[in-house]
Design a protein around this motif. Structure first.
Motif, mmCIF file in Angstrom:
data_model
loop_
_atom_site.group_PDB
_atom_site.id
_atom_site.type_symbol
_atom_site.label_atom_id
_atom_site.label_comp_id
_atom_site.label_asym_id
_atom_site.label_seq_id
_atom_site.Cartn_x
_atom_site.Cartn_y
_atom_site.Cartn_z
ATOM 1 N N TRP A 1 43.703 -4.375 25.315
ATOM 2 C CA TRP A 1 44.651 -5.167 26.095
ATOM 3 C C TRP A 1 45.413 -6.157 25.239
ATOM 4 C CZ3 TRP A 1 44.314 -10.476 27.773
ATOM 5 C CH2 TRP A 1 45.275 -10.822 28.729
ATOM 6 N N LEU A 2 44.759 -6.794 24.268
ATOM 7 C CA LEU A 2 45.446 -7.783 23.445
ATOM 8 C C LEU A 2 46.558 -7.144 22.617
ATOM 9 C CD1 LEU A 2 42.622 -10.176 22.220
ATOM 10 C CD2 LEU A 2 44.507 -10.700 23.754
ATOM 11 N N ARG A 3 46.356 -5.938 22.163
ATOM 12 C CA ARG A 3 47.416 -5.229 21.434
ATOM 13 C C ARG A 3 48.626 -5.033 22.350
ATOM 14 N NH1 ARG A 3 47.575 -1.457 17.199
ATOM 15 N NH2 ARG A 3 49.751 -0.812 16.911
ATOM 16 N N ASP A 4 48.365 -4.707 23.609
ATOM 17 C CA ASP A 4 49.455 -4.542 24.568
ATOM 18 C C ASP A 4 50.208 -5.860 24.769
ATOM 19 O OD1 ASP A 4 48.503 -1.976 24.830
ATOM 20 O OD2 ASP A 4 47.522 -2.329 26.765
ATOM 21 N N VAL A 5 49.468 -6.951 24.924
ATOM 22 C CA VAL A 5 50.102 -8.259 25.132
ATOM 23 C C VAL A 5 50.938 -8.644 23.922
ATOM 24 C CG1 VAL A 5 49.664 -10.713 25.550
ATOM 25 C CG2 VAL A 5 48.282 -8.990 26.709
ATOM 26 N N PHE A 6 50.430 -8.353 22.721
ATOM 27 C CA PHE A 6 51.181 -8.638 21.496
ATOM 28 C C PHE A 6 52.498 -7.861 21.478
ATOM 29 C CE2 PHE A 6 52.155 -7.325 17.101
ATOM 30 C CZ PHE A 6 52.399 -8.571 16.535
ATOM 31 N N GLU A 7 52.447 -6.589 21.829
ATOM 32 C CA GLU A 7 53.666 -5.777 21.829
ATOM 33 C C GLU A 7 54.658 -6.265 22.879
ATOM 34 O OE1 GLU A 7 52.703 -1.651 22.124
ATOM 35 O OE2 GLU A 7 51.604 -1.606 20.229
ATOM 36 N N VAL A 8 54.147 -6.720 24.031
ATOM 37 C CA VAL A 8 55.040 -7.254 25.068
ATOM 38 C C VAL A 8 55.710 -8.540 24.579
ATOM 39 C CG1 VAL A 8 55.116 -8.279 27.377
ATOM 40 C CG2 VAL A 8 53.815 -6.185 26.991
ATOM 41 N N ASP B 1 65.228 -15.343 41.959
ATOM 42 C CA ASP B 1 65.584 -16.248 40.854
ATOM 43 C C ASP B 1 64.577 -16.170 39.714
ATOM 44 O OD1 ASP B 1 67.827 -17.599 42.290
ATOM 45 O OD2 ASP B 1 66.208 -18.283 43.604
ATOM 46 N N VAL B 2 63.281 -16.079 40.079
ATOM 47 C CA VAL B 2 62.206 -16.156 39.089
ATOM 48 C C VAL B 2 61.225 -15.012 39.332
ATOM 49 C CG1 VAL B 2 60.352 -17.573 38.119
ATOM 50 C CG2 VAL B 2 62.400 -18.680 39.045
ATOM 51 N N VAL B 3 60.817 -14.356 38.247
ATOM 52 C CA VAL B 3 59.779 -13.327 38.312
ATOM 53 C C VAL B 3 58.585 -13.794 37.497
ATOM 54 C CG1 VAL B 3 59.133 -10.982 37.606
ATOM 55 C CG2 VAL B 3 61.345 -11.392 38.698
ATOM 56 N N VAL B 4 57.392 -13.671 38.066
ATOM 57 C CA VAL B 4 56.145 -13.975 37.358
ATOM 58 C C VAL B 4 55.441 -12.647 37.107
ATOM 59 C CG1 VAL B 4 53.973 -15.256 37.393
ATOM 60 C CG2 VAL B 4 55.990 -16.204 38.539
ATOM 61 N N GLN B 5 55.319 -12.279 35.841
ATOM 62 C CA GLN B 5 54.749 -10.981 35.473
ATOM 63 C C GLN B 5 53.265 -11.123 35.169
ATOM 64 O OE1 GLN B 5 54.527 -8.064 35.617
ATOM 65 N NE2 GLN B 5 54.567 -6.845 33.754
ATOM 66 N N LEU B 6 52.442 -10.617 36.109
ATOM 67 C CA LEU B 6 50.986 -10.675 35.966
ATOM 68 C C LEU B 6 50.354 -9.293 36.062
ATOM 69 C CD1 LEU B 6 50.299 -13.704 38.362
ATOM 70 C CD2 LEU B 6 50.655 -13.767 35.887
ATOM 71 N N ALA B 7 51.179 -8.250 36.111
ATOM 72 C CA ALA B 7 50.660 -6.888 36.320
ATOM 73 C C ALA B 7 50.172 -6.296 35.009
ATOM 74 C CB ALA B 7 51.747 -6.014 36.944
ATOM 75 N N PHE B 8 49.002 -6.768 34.566
ATOM 76 C CA PHE B 8 48.392 -6.265 33.336
ATOM 77 C C PHE B 8 47.016 -5.700 33.652
ATOM 78 C CE2 PHE B 8 51.359 -9.406 31.576
ATOM 79 C CZ PHE B 8 51.951 -8.656 30.574
ATOM 80 N N VAL B 9 46.686 -4.598 33.001
ATOM 81 C CA VAL B 9 45.352 -4.001 33.108
ATOM 82 C C VAL B 9 44.546 -4.443 31.898
ATOM 83 C CG1 VAL B 9 44.041 -1.859 33.186
ATOM 84 C CG2 VAL B 9 46.252 -2.009 34.353
ATOM 85 N N GLU C 1 45.957 5.288 27.910
ATOM 86 C CA GLU C 1 47.277 5.769 28.319
ATOM 87 C C GLU C 1 47.763 5.036 29.562
ATOM 88 O OE1 GLU C 1 49.510 9.949 29.613
ATOM 89 O OE2 GLU C 1 47.434 9.972 28.897
ATOM 90 N N GLU C 2 46.883 4.879 30.543
ATOM 91 C CA GLU C 2 47.251 4.160 31.763
ATOM 92 C C GLU C 2 47.553 2.698 31.475
ATOM 93 O OE1 GLU C 2 44.611 6.612 35.090
ATOM 94 O OE2 GLU C 2 43.712 4.952 33.964
ATOM 95 N N ALA C 3 46.745 2.082 30.595
ATOM 96 C CA ALA C 3 46.942 0.669 30.274
ATOM 97 C C ALA C 3 48.274 0.432 29.574
ATOM 98 C CB ALA C 3 45.790 0.165 29.408
ATOM 99 N N VAL C 4 48.588 1.270 28.585
ATOM 100 C CA VAL C 4 49.862 1.122 27.866
ATOM 101 C C VAL C 4 51.027 1.358 28.817
ATOM 102 C CG1 VAL C 4 51.325 2.134 26.075
ATOM 103 C CG2 VAL C 4 48.912 1.688 25.613
ATOM 104 N N GLN C 5 50.889 2.332 29.699
ATOM 105 C CA GLN C 5 51.950 2.636 30.651
ATOM 106 C C GLN C 5 52.260 1.420 31.516
ATOM 107 O OE1 GLN C 5 53.675 5.607 30.916
ATOM 108 N NE2 GLN C 5 54.966 4.691 32.483
ATOM 109 N N GLN C 6 51.226 0.757 32.026
ATOM 110 C CA GLN C 6 51.452 -0.388 32.905
ATOM 111 C C GLN C 6 51.749 -1.664 32.125
ATOM 112 O OE1 GLN C 6 48.804 -0.811 36.207
ATOM 113 N NE2 GLN C 6 49.138 -3.008 36.411
ATOM 114 N N ASN C 7 50.964 -1.933 31.076
ATOM 115 C CA ASN C 7 51.097 -3.211 30.379
ATOM 116 C C ASN C 7 52.372 -3.300 29.559
ATOM 117 O OD1 ASN C 7 48.580 -3.713 31.431
ATOM 118 N ND2 ASN C 7 47.488 -3.406 29.511
ATOM 119 N N VAL C 8 52.612 -2.303 28.728
ATOM 120 C CA VAL C 8 53.738 -2.353 27.788
ATOM 121 C C VAL C 8 55.008 -1.771 28.406
ATOM 122 C CG1 VAL C 8 54.557 -1.705 25.497
ATOM 123 C CG2 VAL C 8 52.134 -2.222 25.849
#
Length: 332
Positions: free
Chosen positions: A139-146, A66-74, A81-88
């Motif tokens: 990381w903050l740039r990734d969070v902004f894009e998400v 029913d509910v997903v909690v998304q916490l999988a951020f680097v 490259e790895e961070a964008v792949q996982q975060n965004v």
């Protein structure tokens, strides 16, 4: 029965969220991660895997999530490259899987720094204020894009409730801000002493768990009830500030030298101006209230440092001892 999937249960925050949800007998919890959770996860059952989008859809449907909690951020410790792949890209893929599988609600961990540090900011920033564009890498740039993508995605999929939970900088786990504060001489700009809000890991977990079980629409701000000046935060964490002149920093940045500020994790504007958020929506709609003040959290951080060093030395000694014992067994 509410079925919750925590993506990123292999973090301290994910484990804490699982513990908070486990107190509710009517909640079933599944955790997804890439390594073993670092702390107890209550009643959660967890899967260690890196799932493709189709596999994620299969899991969500099979478990009737029913509910997903998304916490999988680097946040740190990985290449860009790895961070964008996982975060965004990972978050985008997860949202697509949730829409296909009929998930009702997705809680996204976000950050209060997305409002930006600006002299025109109101005293307390509410959730309806537009987000500032994050130009710097990290990381903050990734969070902004998400967040940008999730807002567009929500408009196209109104049946799926997307709930950003914008957390102040976390204290209580390894994070970029802790790395900055634990330097002997963290950098500050001459003539500026901005105010900060912090958030204890336990308070963040409580807010995310409440957002997962609530039907209230997001976003929500989470932060400590008190504010603290950067100079005071550095002192409470056991450091002594190093004052640098802004023209020197600007020149270094222009030459591509960002190391002049050490481990400062935010844009330069956050060393000039404050970014203080209003948490009334989380109080009123979720019933959330922080249990830890920023001051107490930082004092505990300083008190934990000798214990942390002792634990690290003990772990190293234990590994060396066991390696010697294993070598002795093989020799025999």
């Amino acid at each position: 029965m509410t079925r919750v999937l925590i993506n990123g249960i292999d973090s301290h925050l994910g484990a804490q969220v699982a513990q908070r949800l486990s107190v509710f007998p009517e909640v079933s919890i599944i955790g997804l991660g890439r390594k073993t959770p670092p702390a107890p996860v209550g009643r959660a059952d967890w899967l260690l895997a890196h799932l493709s989008g189709l596999q994620m859809v299969e899991l969500l449907r099979a478990e009737a999530i029913d509910v997903v909690v998304q916490l999988a951020f680097v946040e740190h410790g990985a290449s860009r490259e790895e961070a964008v792949q996982q975060n965004v890209l990972g978050s985008m893929e997860l949202l697509g899987a949730c829409a296909k599988a009929g998930v009702q609600r997705v809680v996204l961990r976000s950050h209060t720094a997305l409002y930006g540090a600006n002299p025109l900011n109101p005293t307390y920033i509410a959730e309806y204020r537009p987000l500032a564009k994050i130009n710097g890498p990290g990381w903050l740039r990734d969070v902004f894009e998400v967040e940008q993508f999730s807002a567009e995605f929500a408009a196209r999929h109104p049946q799926l409730s997307l709930v950003p939970v914008r957390c102040a900088p976390l204290i209580g786990d390894s994070s970029p801000l802790i790395t900055y504060l634990r330097q002997p001489n963290p950098s500050m700009l001459a003539g500026f002493d901005p105010c900060l809000q912090l958030l204890h890991l336990e308070d963040a977990a409580g807010g995310l768990a409440m957002a997962a079980l609530s039907h209230a629409p997001g976003p929500f701000n989470l932060a400590s009830s008190d504010t603290i000046c950067l100079s005071q935060a550095i002192k409470l964490a056991g450091g002594k500030a190093k004052i640098v002149l802004e023209p020197v920093v600007s020149l270094a940045f222009a030459m591509g030298n960002r190391a002049i500020l050490g481990h400062w994790p935010f844009e330069l504007s956050f060393l000039r101006h404050s970014c203080i958020v209003d948490t009334c929506r989380a109080h009123g709609d979720l019933g959330w209230a922080p249990e830890h003040s920023a001051v107490d959290t930082l004092m505990a951080l300083q008190a934990d440092e000798p214990d942390l060093a002792r634990r690290e030395l003990a772990a190293e000694a234990l590994r060396a001892f066991l390696e010697r014992r294993n070598e002795g067994v093989h020799d025999e």
